[in-house]
Design a protein around this motif. Sequence first.
Motif, PDB file in Angstrom:
ATOM      1  N   ASP A 101      -4.542   7.417  -1.920  1.00  0.00           N
ATOM      2  CA  ASP A 101      -4.296   6.212  -1.132  1.00  0.00           C
ATOM      3  C   ASP A 101      -4.616   5.028  -2.040  1.00  0.00           C
ATOM      4  O   ASP A 101      -5.701   4.956  -2.621  1.00  0.00           O
ATOM      5  CB  ASP A 101      -5.186   6.204   0.112  1.00  0.00           C
ATOM      6  N   SER A 102      -3.677   4.105  -2.167  1.00  0.00           N
ATOM      7  CA  SER A 102      -3.919   2.949  -3.037  1.00  0.00           C
ATOM      8  C   SER A 102      -4.996   2.031  -2.472  1.00  0.00           C
ATOM      9  O   SER A 102      -5.556   1.207  -3.208  1.00  0.00           O
ATOM     10  CB  SER A 102      -2.621   2.165  -3.252  1.00  0.00           C
TER      11      SER A 102
ATOM     12  N   ILE B 263       3.897  26.578   3.930  1.00  0.00           N
ATOM     13  CA  ILE B 263       4.805  25.652   3.259  1.00  0.00           C
ATOM     14  C   ILE B 263       4.106  24.304   3.167  1.00  0.00           C
ATOM     15  O   ILE B 263       3.472  23.849   4.122  1.00  0.00           O
ATOM     16  CB  ILE B 263       6.154  25.524   3.993  1.00  0.00           C
ATOM     17  N   GLU B 264       4.182  23.696   1.999  1.00  0.00           N
ATOM     18  CA  GLU B 264       3.618  22.365   1.808  1.00  0.00           C
ATOM     19  C   GLU B 264       4.720  21.431   1.334  1.00  0.00           C
ATOM     20  O   GLU B 264       5.590  21.832   0.557  1.00  0.00           O
ATOM     21  CB  GLU B 264       2.480  22.409   0.790  1.00  0.00           C
ATOM     22  N   CYS B 265       4.695  20.230   1.841  1.00  0.00           N
ATOM     23  CA  CYS B 265       5.687  19.236   1.455  1.00  0.00           C
ATOM     24  C   CYS B 265       4.968  17.918   1.169  1.00  0.00           C
ATOM     25  O   CYS B 265       4.247  17.403   2.016  1.00  0.00           O
ATOM     26  CB  CYS B 265       6.726  19.031   2.554  1.00  0.00           C
ATOM     27  N   ARG B 266       5.173  17.389  -0.023  1.00  0.00           N
ATOM     28  CA  ARG B 266       4.563  16.121  -0.404  1.00  0.00           C
ATOM     29  C   ARG B 266       5.424  14.958   0.078  1.00  0.00           C
ATOM     30  O   ARG B 266       6.631  15.095   0.244  1.00  0.00           O
ATOM     31  CB  ARG B 266       4.396  16.037  -1.911  1.00  0.00           C
ATOM     32  N   SER B 267       4.776  13.837   0.260  1.00  0.00           N
ATOM     33  CA  SER B 267       5.514  12.625   0.627  1.00  0.00           C
ATOM     34  C   SER B 267       4.742  11.411   0.150  1.00  0.00           C
ATOM     35  O   SER B 267       3.541  11.487  -0.133  1.00  0.00           O
ATOM     36  CB  SER B 267       5.728  12.546   2.150  1.00  0.00           C
ATOM     37  N   ILE B 268       5.447  10.281   0.074  1.00  0.00           N
ATOM     38  CA  ILE B 268       4.811   8.994  -0.180  1.00  0.00           C
ATOM     39  C   ILE B 268       5.124   8.085   0.996  1.00  0.00           C
ATOM     40  O   ILE B 268       6.291   7.858   1.320  1.00  0.00           O
ATOM     41  CB  ILE B 268       5.287   8.335  -1.488  1.00  0.00           C
ATOM     42  N   ALA B 269       4.081   7.571   1.629  1.00  0.00           N
ATOM     43  CA  ALA B 269       4.231   6.608   2.717  1.00  0.00           C
ATOM     44  C   ALA B 269       4.005   5.213   2.158  1.00  0.00           C
ATOM     45  O   ALA B 269       3.039   4.972   1.431  1.00  0.00           O
ATOM     46  CB  ALA B 269       3.215   6.907   3.824  1.00  0.00           C
ATOM     47  N   PHE B 270       4.927   4.296   2.493  1.00  0.00           N
ATOM     48  CA  PHE B 270       4.863   2.927   1.984  1.00  0.00           C
ATOM     49  C   PHE B 270       4.626   1.940   3.132  1.00  0.00           C
ATOM     50  O   PHE B 270       5.216   2.078   4.214  1.00  0.00           O
ATOM     51  CB  PHE B 270       6.150   2.545   1.281  1.00  0.00           C
ATOM     52  N   PHE B 271       3.798   0.948   2.852  1.00  0.00           N
ATOM     53  CA  PHE B 271       3.531  -0.137   3.802  1.00  0.00           C
ATOM     54  C   PHE B 271       4.014  -1.425   3.148  1.00  0.00           C
ATOM     55  O   PHE B 271       3.446  -1.870   2.139  1.00  0.00           O
ATOM     56  CB  PHE B 271       2.038  -0.202   4.125  1.00  0.00           C
ATOM     57  N   GLU B 272       5.041  -2.019   3.710  1.00  0.00           N
ATOM     58  CA  GLU B 272       5.723  -3.166   3.070  1.00  0.00           C
ATOM     59  C   GLU B 272       5.059  -4.483   3.471  1.00  0.00           C
ATOM     60  O   GLU B 272       4.298  -4.562   4.409  1.00  0.00           O
ATOM     61  CB  GLU B 272       7.196  -3.152   3.444  1.00  0.00           C
TER      62      GLU B 272
ATOM     63  N   ARG C 129       0.855  -1.189   0.000  1.00  0.00           N
ATOM     64  CA  ARG C 129       0.000   0.000   0.000  1.00  0.00           C
ATOM     65  C   ARG C 129       0.889   1.235   0.000  1.00  0.00           C
ATOM     66  O   ARG C 129       2.002   1.216   0.554  1.00  0.00           O
ATOM     67  CB  ARG C 129      -0.892  -0.006   1.247  1.00  0.00           C
ATOM     68  N   PHE C 130       0.419   2.285  -0.637  1.00  0.00           N
ATOM     69  CA  PHE C 130       1.132   3.556  -0.557  1.00  0.00           C
ATOM     70  C   PHE C 130       0.130   4.700  -0.428  1.00  0.00           C
ATOM     71  O   PHE C 130      -1.019   4.595  -0.886  1.00  0.00           O
ATOM     72  CB  PHE C 130       2.037   3.781  -1.773  1.00  0.00           C
ATOM     73  N   ILE C 131       0.556   5.780   0.229  1.00  0.00           N
ATOM     74  CA  ILE C 131      -0.279   6.971   0.401  1.00  0.00           C
ATOM     75  C   ILE C 131       0.554   8.195   0.035  1.00  0.00           C
ATOM     76  O   ILE C 131       1.621   8.418   0.616  1.00  0.00           O
ATOM     77  CB  ILE C 131      -0.793   7.122   1.849  1.00  0.00           C
ATOM     78  N   ILE C 132       0.073   8.968  -0.908  1.00  0.00           N
ATOM     79  CA  ILE C 132       0.700  10.244  -1.250  1.00  0.00           C
ATOM     80  C   ILE C 132      -0.067  11.340  -0.514  1.00  0.00           C
ATOM     81  O   ILE C 132      -1.299  11.384  -0.569  1.00  0.00           O
ATOM     82  CB  ILE C 132       0.668  10.488  -2.771  1.00  0.00           C
ATOM     83  N   SER C 133       0.670  12.191   0.188  1.00  0.00           N
ATOM     84  CA  SER C 133       0.044  13.189   1.056  1.00  0.00           C
ATOM     85  C   SER C 133       0.685  14.549   0.885  1.00  0.00           C
ATOM     86  O   SER C 133       1.788  14.684   0.351  1.00  0.00           O
ATOM     87  CB  SER C 133       0.187  12.788   2.535  1.00  0.00           C
ATOM     88  N   SER C 134      -0.015  15.532   1.411  1.00  0.00           N
ATOM     89  CA  SER C 134       0.555  16.862   1.613  1.00  0.00           C
ATOM     90  C   SER C 134       0.623  17.144   3.104  1.00  0.00           C
ATOM     91  O   SER C 134      -0.312  16.837   3.854  1.00  0.00           O
ATOM     92  CB  SER C 134      -0.288  17.937   0.928  1.00  0.00           C
TER      93      SER C 134
END
Length: 306
Positions: A268-269, A297-306, A178-183
């Motif tokens: 979110d996948s 300020i905004e910063c994007r990220s990708i959270a991964f669940f292995e 699973r992955f989640i792209i966020s701000s």
Amino acid sequence: MTVDTVEDSVRTTQANLKYLLPGTDINRRFVSAGVEVNTGKYGPYPTTIRDGREIREHFVLDRHGFRLLDAPTAIADFHDTAEVEAKYQDEVRGYVQQAYGADLVVPMNWMLRTSAKIVPKKVADKGGKAGDSKPYRHYGGLQPAAGEVHVDTEPGRQLAAAQAAYAKARPDGPGFKRFIISSFWRTFTPPPQECPLAVCDARSVRDDEGTPNVLWVVDKIPEGDAMFAPMDDDKQLAAAIFRHSPDHRWWYFSRMHRDEALLFKFHDSDRSVGWRTPHTAFWDDSFGAEANVRESIECRSIAFFE
């Protein structure tokens, strides 16, 4: 959508939110230094925006798609690019990983925005004439507050983006389920702000909503018919922009301060939960002359669940 009783007990404000109107099928967002221009036409829709400040603990990322975090920062000056570049993405990584319980978080680009008028920075070249200091990058710069209802990612392009980011960050990793792209969004000017960020309850957005909006970073914004000329849109990053729906349920958090951050999902996948959050800046008249310019300020990220 089931609405909790507590959600109807909060303070509200009224604002006009800009939604996509019927028109051209070619939707592009051209971005240059201090300027953003969309080819789509947007209309103001009077909207009730609820203030989640007093019930902030009520919101859950996998239900609403957003959450207000306590997020103290060590950054002294967000306009100091060197300081932000050296420290801030590590801060974001820690807060996002804690919020999601993810195995890996990969911070990506960051951007400053302001509700004030932007005056382009100039430098003198060798001939003594004024010119731009360097070619514009859509990273680390200063842009206007984003004023249309949108999500910064278009669903069909995100798996490939996540796979590339994971392979670069963890080339020998086991892969992800699973992955989640966020701000991760923070305002750092004093509260209350004149132009805060509104987020839409993910439960109130249908899966089939959203029109692709292709991002083009350019030195000069094209004009007239040139904005609609044939371009290789399929290879560009794209956002999703939204048409008005009376079902959309909007929230914001008034009086945000620099040691808080709003974390909200772009993609979110796992679509069995709240998987994306349309959002937009809006002009909040409810605080009158007390309101201050909003810088964020905004910063994007990708959270991964292995």
